[in-house]
Scaffold this motif. Structure first.
Motif, PDB file in Angstrom:
ATOM      1  N   PRO A   1       0.829  -1.213   0.000  1.00 23.71           N
ATOM      2  CA  PRO A   1       0.000   0.000   0.000  1.00 23.71           C
ATOM      3  C   PRO A   1       0.857   1.255   0.000  1.00 23.71           C
ATOM      4  O   PRO A   1       1.924   1.300   0.606  1.00 23.71           O
ATOM      5  CB  PRO A   1      -0.800  -0.122   1.307  1.00 23.71           C
ATOM      6  N   GLY A   2       0.385   2.267  -0.725  1.00 24.69           N
ATOM      7  CA  GLY A   2       1.079   3.551  -0.742  1.00 24.69           C
ATOM      8  C   GLY A   2       1.926   3.819  -1.967  1.00 24.69           C
ATOM      9  O   GLY A   2       2.569   4.866  -2.046  1.00 24.69           O
ATOM     10  N   VAL A   3       1.953   2.898  -2.945  1.00 24.86           N
ATOM     11  CA  VAL A   3       2.751   3.162  -4.143  1.00 24.86           C
ATOM     12  C   VAL A   3       2.117   4.294  -4.942  1.00 24.86           C
ATOM     13  O   VAL A   3       0.915   4.561  -4.842  1.00 24.86           O
ATOM     14  CB  VAL A   3       2.883   1.901  -5.026  1.00 24.86           C
ATOM     15  N   GLU A   4       2.941   4.964  -5.729  1.00 22.62           N
ATOM     16  CA  GLU A   4       2.458   6.014  -6.620  1.00 22.62           C
ATOM     17  C   GLU A   4       3.128   5.854  -7.967  1.00 22.62           C
ATOM     18  O   GLU A   4       3.931   4.936  -8.171  1.00 22.62           O
ATOM     19  CB  GLU A   4       2.742   7.387  -6.024  1.00 22.62           C
ATOM     20  N   THR A   5       2.801   6.710  -8.896  1.00 23.76           N
ATOM     21  CA  THR A   5       3.405   6.620 -10.220  1.00 23.76           C
ATOM     22  C   THR A   5       4.920   6.762 -10.117  1.00 23.76           C
ATOM     23  O   THR A   5       5.422   7.707  -9.529  1.00 23.76           O
ATOM     24  CB  THR A   5       2.835   7.710 -11.142  1.00 23.76           C
TER      25      THR A   5
ATOM     26  N   SER B 274      -5.517   8.702 -11.910  1.00 24.34           N
ATOM     27  CA  SER B 274      -6.043   9.776 -11.059  1.00 24.34           C
ATOM     28  C   SER B 274      -7.396   9.370 -10.465  1.00 24.34           C
ATOM     29  O   SER B 274      -8.017   8.390 -10.886  1.00 24.34           O
ATOM     30  CB  SER B 274      -6.189  11.065 -11.868  1.00 24.34           C
ATOM     31  N   HIS B 275      -7.862  10.159  -9.481  1.00 21.67           N
ATOM     32  CA  HIS B 275      -9.128   9.868  -8.801  1.00 21.67           C
ATOM     33  C   HIS B 275     -10.039  11.086  -8.954  1.00 21.67           C
ATOM     34  O   HIS B 275      -9.566  12.231  -8.903  1.00 21.67           O
ATOM     35  CB  HIS B 275      -8.874   9.578  -7.321  1.00 21.67           C
TER      36      HIS B 275
ATOM     37  N   THR C  38      -6.845  13.891  -4.502  1.00 27.44           N
ATOM     38  CA  THR C  38      -5.545  14.113  -5.144  1.00 27.44           C
ATOM     39  C   THR C  38      -4.475  13.819  -4.087  1.00 27.44           C
ATOM     40  O   THR C  38      -4.722  13.933  -2.889  1.00 27.44           O
ATOM     41  CB  THR C  38      -5.375  15.555  -5.645  1.00 27.44           C
ATOM     42  N   ARG C  39      -3.285  13.445  -4.561  1.00 31.31           N
ATOM     43  CA  ARG C  39      -2.217  13.054  -3.636  1.00 31.31           C
ATOM     44  C   ARG C  39      -1.007  13.949  -3.801  1.00 31.31           C
ATOM     45  O   ARG C  39      -0.596  14.259  -4.923  1.00 31.31           O
ATOM     46  CB  ARG C  39      -1.811  11.597  -3.888  1.00 31.31           C
ATOM     47  N   GLU C  40      -0.422  14.349  -2.683  1.00 29.22           N
ATOM     48  CA  GLU C  40       0.835  15.080  -2.658  1.00 29.22           C
ATOM     49  C   GLU C  40       1.693  14.461  -1.561  1.00 29.22           C
ATOM     50  O   GLU C  40       1.411  14.640  -0.378  1.00 29.22           O
ATOM     51  CB  GLU C  40       0.627  16.577  -2.390  1.00 29.22           C
TER      52      GLU C  40
END
Length: 373
Positions: free
Chosen positions: A232-236, A266-267, A271-273
């Motif tokens: 869990p927590g992976v990103e591009t 994307s969702h 949004t993720r930062e």
């Protein structure tokens, strides 16, 4: 007496590999060997020093003790200062007629190849195989929660017939030059010594014919189904390493690794930062003015968030540990909720009159500070 600096004696750095230390020793031993410097006490002393340094720095236990304490108290076996002559004690090196036209350079080349035959194998280990990459597309929520899935990967594996050797093991035979010992006796004038067999490179076995399965490459391409876990927590751009599932190395060399590169979509709401996620949620004028509790979507389901009286549009509230799982720690980020006040659509006269009354009771001009003199 001040401890000797064995690294300085051999002219190598403290991080030198065993192969580099042996190479430096061979060079200095050739230069200062007592039989090549008869009567030269200084050369004899230097030869003893480099031999002592070689004994310590090529023995892992002795080297570790020396690096820690700067000295060795128990060498065992041949101690410091032992002179290595490799079976040539009393040989008269001054009589060059014994070697015919053979140069000292050729003699020592053969001599030390035999004395350090094992080093050649250390320096020529089969290379490791290449790492390979696999791009995996993930939905936002799958990336946040993690998942276990199956993928198909095309990779090179060691040939099962020849086990990566590239040759038919059944066709392998004992080397006829050394009779399987890996060493042969060489003659230089009146001098005889053992050297690594050049025909089999000291292995004692002669290579057979190319493997009929892999045609001598030692590897075969396969498509393998792998069950992989994405944390869990992976990103591009995140990399997930699967050890030992890359390409096999040539000549039986170790296998590389597989790296899964994630591409997260994307969702529509989040949004993720970094490890934090952000969202915007609408509230009514009365909710913002009077305060209330509202339901807010999170990665874990719905959470209740309190809106205090007098909340302004654009104000942000934090929901602790409702963000993404950190790949570096066991902590989670936070979720930040931005409030956006939405005006109602006023259609009836009664509602309009209530708003006019509100304006009369609260004669506040939010643009007052914008006036100029």
């Amino acid at each position: 007496m001040e401890p000797k600096d064995y690294y300085k004696i051999l002219g190598v750095g403290r991080d030198a590999s065993t192969a580099e230390i042996k190479k430096a020793y061979k060079k200095l031993a050739r230069k200062f060997h007592p039989d090549l410097n008869p009567g030269d006490k200084a050369a004899e002393g230097r030869f003893k020093e480099v031999s002592e340094a070689h004994d310590v720095l090529t023995d892992p236990q002795k080297r570790e003790k020396y690096d820690r304490f700067g000295t060795i108290s128990d060498f065992g076996g041949a101690g410091p200062g032992t002179t290595h002559t490799y079976g040539f004690e009393g040989f008269d090196w001054s009589d060059s007629s014994q070697f015919g036209s053979t140069s000292f350079k050729d003699i020592f080349s053969d001599l030390f190849r035999g004395a350090f035959g094992g080093q050649q194998d250390e320096e020529q280990q089969a290379p490791a195989g290449d790492d390979i990459q696999y791009t995996m597309n993930l939905g936002f929520e799958d990336a946040m929660r993690g998942l276990t899935t199956r993928i198909q990967v095309a990779r090179l594996q060691h040939c099962p017939r020849c086990r990566g050797a590239g040759r038919d093991t059944g066709a392998e035979r004992t080397c006829p030059s050394c009779n399987g010992t890996g060493r042969v006796m060489m003659q230089k004038g009146h001098m005889r010594f053992a050297s690594a067999c050049t025909r089999c490179q000291g292995k004692g076995k002669e290579r057979g014919s190319p493997c009929s399965e892999c045609h001598g490459d030692g590897r075969q391409e396969v498509t393998e189904a792998l069950r992989v876990r994405i944390p869990p927590g992976v990103e591009t751009g995140s990399k997930v390493r699967i050890a030992g599932k890359g390409n096999a190395g040539r000549g039986g060399g170790p296998t590389g690794d597989l790296y899964i590169i994630t591409n997260v979509s994307s969702h529509p709401f989040f949004t993720r930062e970094g490890d934090n996620i952000y969202c915007t949620i609408p509230v009514t004028v009365t909710e913002a003015a009077l305060g209330t509790k509202i339901d807010v979507p999170t990665l874990d389901g719905t959470a209740v968030m309190k809106i205090p009286p007098g909340t302004q549009s654009g104000q942000k509230f934090r929901l602790r540990e409702k963000g993404a799982q950190s790949l570096r720690t066991n902590l989670r980020g936070d979720q930040f909720v931005e409030v956006r006040i939405v005006m109602p659509q006023i259609k009836d006269e009664r509602s309009k009159e209530i708003l006019r009354e509100l304006a009369r009771l609260n004669p506040w001009n939010p643009r007052e500070h914008l006036k100029t003199s």
